[in-house]
Design a protein around this motif. Structure first.
Motif, PDB file in Angstrom:
ATOM      1  N   PHE A 120       1.103  -1.552   0.215  1.00  0.00           N
ATOM      2  CA  PHE A 120      -0.527  -0.058   0.211  1.00  0.00           C
ATOM      3  C   PHE A 120       1.200   1.667   0.149  1.00  0.00           C
ATOM      4  O   PHE A 120       0.846   2.452  -1.115  1.00  0.00           O
ATOM      5  CB  PHE A 120      -1.291   0.349   1.247  1.00  0.00           C
ATOM      6  N   ALA A 121       2.084   1.412   1.088  1.00  0.00           N
ATOM      7  CA  ALA A 121       2.940   2.231   1.071  1.00  0.00           C
ATOM      8  C   ALA A 121       3.257   3.109  -0.449  1.00  0.00           C
ATOM      9  O   ALA A 121       3.522   3.497  -0.496  1.00  0.00           O
ATOM     10  CB  ALA A 121       3.714   2.130   1.985  1.00  0.00           C
ATOM     11  N   GLU A 122       3.707   1.760  -1.324  1.00  0.00           N
ATOM     12  CA  GLU A 122       4.341   2.137  -2.628  1.00  0.00           C
ATOM     13  C   GLU A 122       3.581   2.158  -3.541  1.00  0.00           C
ATOM     14  O   GLU A 122       3.869   3.392  -4.464  1.00  0.00           O
ATOM     15  CB  GLU A 122       5.280   0.217  -2.760  1.00  0.00           C
ATOM     16  N   LYS A 123       2.206   1.536  -3.454  1.00  0.00           N
ATOM     17  CA  LYS A 123       1.325   2.367  -3.856  1.00  0.00           C
ATOM     18  C   LYS A 123       0.562   3.726  -3.784  1.00  0.00           C
ATOM     19  O   LYS A 123       1.597   4.956  -4.484  1.00  0.00           O
ATOM     20  CB  LYS A 123      -0.359   1.771  -3.948  1.00  0.00           C
ATOM     21  N   ILE A 124       0.839   4.639  -2.845  1.00  0.00           N
ATOM     22  CA  ILE A 124       1.336   5.718  -2.407  1.00  0.00           C
ATOM     23  C   ILE A 124       2.028   6.900  -2.596  1.00  0.00           C
ATOM     24  O   ILE A 124       2.087   7.646  -3.779  1.00  0.00           O
ATOM     25  CB  ILE A 124       1.067   6.338  -0.819  1.00  0.00           C
ATOM     26  N   CYS A 125       3.007   5.842  -2.700  1.00  0.00           N
ATOM     27  CA  CYS A 125       4.827   6.931  -3.137  1.00  0.00           C
ATOM     28  C   CYS A 125       4.535   6.599  -5.172  1.00  0.00           C
ATOM     29  O   CYS A 125       4.526   7.513  -5.700  1.00  0.00           O
ATOM     30  CB  CYS A 125       5.818   6.007  -3.426  1.00  0.00           C
ATOM     31  N   ARG A 126       3.998   5.474  -5.591  1.00  0.00           N
ATOM     32  CA  ARG A 126       4.336   6.453  -6.921  1.00  0.00           C
ATOM     33  C   ARG A 126       2.943   7.042  -7.405  1.00  0.00           C
ATOM     34  O   ARG A 126       3.079   7.523  -7.995  1.00  0.00           O
ATOM     35  CB  ARG A 126       3.655   4.177  -7.293  1.00  0.00           C
ATOM     36  N   PHE A 127       2.065   6.877  -7.052  1.00  0.00           N
ATOM     37  CA  PHE A 127       0.370   7.697  -6.691  1.00  0.00           C
ATOM     38  C   PHE A 127       0.787   9.208  -6.940  1.00  0.00           C
ATOM     39  O   PHE A 127       0.678  10.528  -7.366  1.00  0.00           O
ATOM     40  CB  PHE A 127      -0.780   7.217  -6.421  1.00  0.00           C
ATOM     41  N   SER A 128       1.579   9.145  -5.393  1.00  0.00           N
ATOM     42  CA  SER A 128       2.273  10.966  -5.657  1.00  0.00           C
ATOM     43  C   SER A 128       2.874  11.317  -6.590  1.00  0.00           C
ATOM     44  O   SER A 128       3.016  12.486  -6.903  1.00  0.00           O
ATOM     45  CB  SER A 128       2.209  10.691  -3.749  1.00  0.00           C
ATOM     46  N   ARG A 129       3.867  10.237  -7.155  1.00  0.00           N
ATOM     47  CA  ARG A 129       4.802  11.078  -7.624  1.00  0.00           C
ATOM     48  C   ARG A 129       4.398  11.281  -8.306  1.00  0.00           C
ATOM     49  O   ARG A 129       4.218  12.037  -9.719  1.00  0.00           O
ATOM     50  CB  ARG A 129       5.981   9.849  -8.111  1.00  0.00           C
ATOM     51  N   ASP A 130       3.245  10.485  -9.217  1.00  0.00           N
ATOM     52  CA  ASP A 130       2.871  10.860 -10.726  1.00  0.00           C
ATOM     53  C   ASP A 130       1.926  12.151 -10.398  1.00  0.00           C
ATOM     54  O   ASP A 130       1.635  12.673 -11.684  1.00  0.00           O
ATOM     55  CB  ASP A 130       1.402   9.580 -11.193  1.00  0.00           C
ATOM     56  N   ILE A 131       0.662  12.040  -9.144  1.00  0.00           N
ATOM     57  CA  ILE A 131       0.333  13.524  -9.387  1.00  0.00           C
ATOM     58  C   ILE A 131       1.438  14.953  -9.666  1.00  0.00           C
ATOM     59  O   ILE A 131       1.076  15.738 -10.066  1.00  0.00           O
ATOM     60  CB  ILE A 131      -0.500  13.414  -8.021  1.00  0.00           C
ATOM     61  N   TYR A 132       2.566  14.528  -8.528  1.00  0.00           N
ATOM     62  CA  TYR A 132       3.638  15.520  -8.645  1.00  0.00           C
ATOM     63  C   TYR A 132       3.688  15.654 -10.179  1.00  0.00           C
ATOM     64  O   TYR A 132       3.918  17.051 -10.633  1.00  0.00           O
ATOM     65  CB  TYR A 132       4.472  15.083  -7.638  1.00  0.00           C
ATOM     66  N   ARG A 133       4.177  15.085 -10.613  1.00  0.00           N
ATOM     67  CA  ARG A 133       4.640  14.934 -11.654  1.00  0.00           C
ATOM     68  C   ARG A 133       3.684  15.493 -13.334  1.00  0.00           C
ATOM     69  O   ARG A 133       3.919  16.573 -13.815  1.00  0.00           O
ATOM     70  CB  ARG A 133       5.120  13.130 -12.558  1.00  0.00           C
ATOM     71  N   GLU A 134       2.467  15.053 -12.863  1.00  0.00           N
ATOM     72  CA  GLU A 134       1.858  15.311 -13.740  1.00  0.00           C
ATOM     73  C   GLU A 134       1.590  17.032 -13.449  1.00  0.00           C
ATOM     74  O   GLU A 134       0.814  17.959 -14.801  1.00  0.00           O
ATOM     75  CB  GLU A 134       0.564  14.936 -13.815  1.00  0.00           C
ATOM     76  N   LEU A 135       1.169  17.415 -12.069  1.00  0.00           N
ATOM     77  CA  LEU A 135       1.304  18.638 -11.723  1.00  0.00           C
ATOM     78  C   LEU A 135       1.850  19.578 -12.340  1.00  0.00           C
ATOM     79  O   LEU A 135       1.829  20.715 -12.369  1.00  0.00           O
ATOM     80  CB  LEU A 135       0.696  18.708  -9.969  1.00  0.00           C
ATOM     81  N   THR A 136       3.403  18.942 -12.027  1.00  0.00           N
ATOM     82  CA  THR A 136       4.392  20.300 -12.764  1.00  0.00           C
ATOM     83  C   THR A 136       4.311  20.314 -14.057  1.00  0.00           C
ATOM     84  O   THR A 136       4.979  21.718 -14.838  1.00  0.00           O
ATOM     85  CB  THR A 136       5.933  19.518 -12.763  1.00  0.00           C
ATOM     86  N   LEU A 137       3.535  20.392 -14.586  1.00  0.00           N
ATOM     87  CA  LEU A 137       2.951  20.280 -15.898  1.00  0.00           C
ATOM     88  C   LEU A 137       2.143  21.310 -16.691  1.00  0.00           C
ATOM     89  O   LEU A 137       1.817  21.189 -17.398  1.00  0.00           O
ATOM     90  CB  LEU A 137       2.712  18.972 -17.525  1.00  0.00           C
TER      91      LEU A 137
END
Ligand SMILES: [Mn+2]
Ligand SMILES: [Mn+2]
Lengths: 262, 228, 262, 228, 228, 228, 228, 228
Positions: free
Chosen positions: C187-204
């Motif tokens: 679950f923690a790693e899923k959260i990690c990937r998920f928040s990385r994705d959101i962060y990345r998408e938001l930078t754009l």
């Protein structure tokens, strides 16, 4: 598992899901704390809302007072005073109901802005009516009927009163400019003296106030307002003196432009 | 004039409040001195001194604290209904007091010091002079902040069972805190730090477990240091 | 005196009090403006209050979600979801009623904080339920029934959605620390990937946003949250690897402390 | 993934909004250029040039303005219901436009340019594209800011009747503004400045009166500069 | 006039103070240059170069420092009683100097550089030109800030005993600091950072200990890198 | 008049400079767009996607960048000697460009992108249009800021050799920077952040090393991800 | 290594740039000293001293200024094409210089100091070392800021014609500035202040006029103080 | 150990310094109280009360101030050479004291309170305990800040000669300040405010003069309110 100290109960709860292993003594206590915090937050929200209502309606009273002119004083003030009573009966009363029976200081930050604005409006009305300062005692006497007589009534505290008073000078400044335009020079000079007095009295009180950083900022603004009033009085005074020098036979002329059309 | 009279009146009242505040601060300074000494003594727990030795001095000072809170109560009695007016002047020190009392209590009994227990210890169990719940809760968070260091030093001293016990305690405390709805305020921030403390203690527990250093749970004992 | 251009009416009004010499064409118009401003201010106040209600209750939903653990997921989320529906039906609906038929952007500053918090709560619930991002379309579909079908329905705009999403990462960080403690490493790693994705998408997306100074601050906080999640994952990962190296026969051990008492 | 899809979607939408905004800004830049020219021409009124000469150029440019507002309306048509999303991008320029139109109108007729008149002149009398009332009101305050300087320069040019006329106009405008309940915002601040403008014009009027320089009110005339 | 005379007098005095300050700053700039070089050399300790090599250059520069402090003393001699007037102009650099000297001393001897030793090295052992105690203490805090990194890098270089030694040193230093009743805010804050350094070193020692990498405590040795 | 003539002259020159600046900004906006896309693509490196996949898109865009810098050079050609007049309009974007190119280069080769290499990639190797050294250095600091996160995520993805390699790279870079006498405040501050990056990477490497998770230093290889 | 070589190279270049900047600042400090003296002398104009006396000292210092600008030019010669790199280090002082020269020139001739005249006075009439137009314009705005005070003090000294002359000068200057399309924010703001100066001078002229203190416009004379 | 001995020593010294500072602050608090009362009394001058009435109370308190400064001197005697160590703890209050004394002195005599006079009034005319020149100068700037308001209110009260007298005083004071080469940033800023005060008084005097309200300069008199 009742207590951490007893190993005997271990076997029986080894399979119980982990999160409900929370010691029940903690759980019960924290359920209480949770209830306390929820109630406090909700009360705070209600108080903030009541405060906002008081603010917006007190501001309306202030604008009503600014509609004053030489010839409609009674009419304008009557309406302002009636509106002010309405603010008290409708909105302050709601605040009173929320806060009754609690330590009034606990949620002060939530209601202070509204109360300050009410003080500003009430003292502004009173000054225009009588040229005097509405004192805190009188103000608080007006709030007494709102409270349940059985318990400690809500009273505006000295700090909120003084903070409201500090804002009053800004309104007095606007009033003074308007009165000068309207030719009410005596009124303007009365405002000038009044705001100088308030400023002077406040300088002595500010260092004693509980948390006076807000008040210090307000004092700076206030001095600016006093200076603006004084400078406005100066400019009409100097013109009046020149008029006298020029030997006019009608000294009342400078008292406004009632005869502008004549 | 009446204006002067009113302001003269205010000055008197504010002066009174000011001198009240000064008296409060004088008491609070003493509280702060005592807590500093208690804290310094308690820190010896990290040098793995015997528990009895560690607790001796701070326990002796609890009565002093209680007396000081009694004096605080007296001062506040003079201004009924204004407890929260002066709250800021002593809340941070009181949070520290709670954390120290809770630490000592936990070291002795392995249990959480309850709100009512804390109130009793400080003589704050009065209608007009109670221990603010948020202060109590913040004190508990400070308590948890001391745990990771405690666990590491206990292990260094060879007390390999300690991590498990602390872990169980912090897990319960964390679960209890999760029942609360907080605002984005200081308490929430401190609660976040509690989570990190819990995580760190877990890691030490893992370290023990991996190396089969921790004992089983068979021999239970009061207190947190077996042989104290 | 109807108009300033006609001198003929002068005599007749020379004695009228000055303040009501206001040209009536101005007076009528300004009476309208006054009504408009009063209504606008009062509506703004009501919207602010609705927004505060939405905020406080959305926050409660978020705290409810944080009560999740390995074994009570369903129960906790069910309650959170029910509470979320209640926020929508009780408080968002009030907002909808206020705003319907107006330009939703006009009072956006008054309601934006509440809507953002609601987005935060709704996406948080959804992620815990499904591990996916609740998208804006779905979110807005849920709001449709609140609106009078005859007129343009209130829909959350992209900006508020993104601002709410930016705050989500802070909650995800807290969730991740908790999940690691609970042994839910996946679950923690899923959260990690998920928040990385959101962060990345938001930078754009951030540079394209209307007024992105708030968002830029939030992005900084967000990166800190992502780093905290990654570092937390690193520390449990490194310990897990060491454990494997040490040759444990029970790799499931690191997945939490369910057997702590055994 | 659906997340990527959604964000791709957002990028498209925000890009659209961004390009809309750029188009708005392009139009606004042109509006700004025109108002700068109009303003420069109107400032000649302080050099006491004949009114017809002063107004010639700016009047010629009103149609240009109207056309630009037409283009603005078109752009905003593409995003119905989002007038206020982009409002900040053109509100300050529109306030200036209002103040210039109101000044010209007043110079010509001695009357206040009404909200509906301003809307008509700019082609903003549409359901979806109206002139925001606060912008209109702020524009009027800017108008009053020009008055003290105007009055002083008119007197310097020998037009001793001007102060009385301006005073009457500002007095009325001030009375009208007093009907409003404002917040502590930009409009209130501008309204405060209107009071100072009024006061300054009064002073000039007194100066004239004291020296018996002002004519009586007998000969009324349209416009503000009798013989221009 | 007497006013002019007085201000003429002021002008002279203010100019004198100004040029004094400039001379002080010139010296301080040179001190700053030297400390930058010393610091850069000392940082090689983190690359685990042999101690003799690490210390060679910085030791060579201590005499240069001493000479500069001698020049500072001369300047301050010209204004007796005004040491603290200009103190701010050189205190931060002096704190850095103390931290470097203390680090070098500790690397060589494993002991704390005493206040009098620091004064001697800098030639500040004069009645009128002594090393301010707070500056010395802040310098020690800077020293401790370097320790966690030092310990980590020593372990990386295979020096597994280092954490234990550093921990013992920091524990003593921390205990010593706790004797003080710190009222100076900056110093208090730096002391808080000392606690974090101690905690970090404890953790590294813990890492060594549970992995049985650290030697026992039996064999004592001076210096911090046994075999360097 | 001569005054009018002079100001007419100024108007022309200021308008020219203004339009030059606008053209520069248009180019810079495009550069900024491209770097944003490149950055977002490079962020995939933290998702541990294969290096070839991560680098594909950003590498494809380097030519676009070069062309844009070509256009920038052309604009600046029109005002010889005024490179630094407009430098602020494009320096921050150029620093970002340098950091991205340097990151890509390092991912591919494990080596530092040299100043001349950066200039070549951007076509800035001309007498009149070179890459400012400070911009290059700040870009390198930005590069180092990305490293701790990179190392953490590589370890999470099972690349246990990464910390050692990055540490060696950052140590060299840090040593190189220390040779400079940094007077530029911004650059100095960025260099301080480089030290923190180094410290963080040391810690991660330490965590690997004490757990015997890091490989030995024997096998050397170029590139940063062995099997990419 | 090549990295070391590169950074060694940077070190040399950055040090060169640093010492260049220091030399520039040394010259600028001298310029600043001279302008302070000139300014102090010129302020006597407000005490209505005779013009010849007021101008004597500052005129004597213009040659000193010219020499300093010559030294500045020499320094900048060593780094061709980098005029604007160091521009910020001396622009604000140069703006002050322009304002002082322009004030002196206006006092003497009643005319605006032209850009080329300013360049000549400072020896800045070279291809590589010219007076930046914006600096010149900002200097003129500073000049106008002194005018209201000058006018008031001249009237106090009985020079009732002064306001009319200054008004004419400022009106022309204002009109000239209005021809420019100011994009530079700072310059735009200074230009706004010019408008206030103009307004204030109008008011003083108005005061004279309505009291019949000002002469008619018939008699023209150069210079600003008739009898100086 | 020697470390413990050293820190024990520090503890004593730091505690001594701490209690010294507390005693200083206690005195300073009393000074502050008195100045507050004096200031409030002096504010009556704006209400145009007779000078004797205005000055009565503040004059009565000067002795109290002197006594307090005596106590301050005693405290500082215990730490010779450390005047400037604690200077910040009482400098701002002392600046206020200077401004009040200077205002009273000026109201009575129309003259500037000299540095030595201020020292005498406060008993600061000792070798080891003198009045810092910058504090004295800043106090004078505060004095000048009160002047514009004073002038306005005096004119309102019919004292038409006041502006001229104040202007003469401020002009002299300004000229005297200009002799100084101010490097202290705070003092420089305060001096700038003095210029604004001067400008404002010039304007008031101008308003009086052009209306023939000010008397001629012929009759000289000491004091600022003719009949006080
Ligand atoms: Mn108000
Ligand atoms: Mn949140």
């Amino acid at each position: 598992m009742k207590t951490i100290v007893s190993g005997t109960a271990l076997q029986s709860i080894a399979k119980r899901p982990r999160t409900i292993t929370t010691e029940s003594y903690m759980k019960d206590a924290f359920a209480n704390y949770a209830g306390y915090l929820n109630e406090l937050n909700e009360k705070r929200e209600r108080v903030v809302k009541a405060s906002r209502d008081i603010t917006i309606n007190s501001k309306k009273v202030i604008f009503q007072v600014h509609r004053i002119s030489r010839d409609n004083k009674e009419e304008v003030l009557k309406k302002a005073e009636a509106d002010l009573v309405a603010v008290k009966d409708q909105y302050i009363s709601r605040l009173v109901k929320e806060l009754q029976g609690t330590d009034f200081w606990k949620l002060r930050r939530a209601y202070s802005p509204g109360v300050q604005e009410y003080v500003e409006a009430a003292t502004f009305c009173k000054f225009c009516r009588t040229g005097t300062l509405l004192d805190l005692e009188e103000l608080n006497a007006g709030l007494l009927p709102l409270s349940d007589p059985a318990i400690e009534p809500l009273q505006i505290n000295v700090l909120d009163y003084l903070l409201g008073l500090a804002d009053l000078t800004g309104e007095l400044m606007r009033l003074a400019i308007g009165r000068i335009s309207d030719g009410e020079l005596d009124f303007a000079e009365k405002i000038c003296r009044f705001s100088r007095d308030i400023y002077r009295e406040l300088t002595l009180v500010v260092p004693l106030m509980d948390n006076n950083s807000d008040m210090k900022t307000k004092m700076d603004t206030m001095l600016q307002s006093v200076l603006k009033i004084e400078n406005a009085c100066l400019s009409v005074h100097v013109r009046g003196s020149e008029y006298t020098l020029l030997g006019s036979s009608d000294p009342s002329f400078l008292m406004g432009v009632p005869d502008m059309q004549s | 004039t009446s204006m002067e009279k009113q302001f003269e009146d205010f000055r008197v009242k504010l002066d009174e409040a000011g001198s009240l505040r000064e008296r409060i601060r004088a008491v609070v300074n003493e509280i702060e001195s005592i807590t500093r000494l208690m804290h310094a003594s308690l820190l010896h727990v990290h040098q793995s001194r015997p528990l009895s030795e560690v607790l001796e001095k701070p326990k002796a000072q609890v009565d002093g604290l209680k007396e000081l809170y009694g004096r605080l109560a007296e001062v506040l009695c003079e201004c009924p209904g204004e407890y929260y007016r002066f709250h800021n002047d002593w809340r941070s020190e009181t949070q520290t007091v709670v954390s120290l009392l809770a630490f000592m209590h936990w070291l002795e009994t392995g249990k959480l010091l309850m709100h009512t227990e804390a109130e009793e210890k400080l003589g704050m169990n009065q209608a007009e002079f109670a221990l603010d719940i948020e202060d109590y809760l913040i004190g508990l968070c400070f308590l948890s902040n001391e745990m990771p260091r405690y666990v590491v030093n206990q292990v260094l001293a060879g007390n390999y069972d300690c991590p498990r016990k602390v872990l169980r305690f912090l897990t319960d405390l964390h679960a209890a805190f999760r029942m609360l709805n907080l605002r984005n305020d200081f308490l929430r921030k401190k609660f976040d730090s509690l989570k990190y403390d819990l995580k760190r203690v877990e890691e030490v527990y893992y370290d023990m477990k991996i190396r089969h250093l921790a004992n089983g749970d068979s021999a239970e004992d009061n207190g947190t240091q077996g042989q104290s």
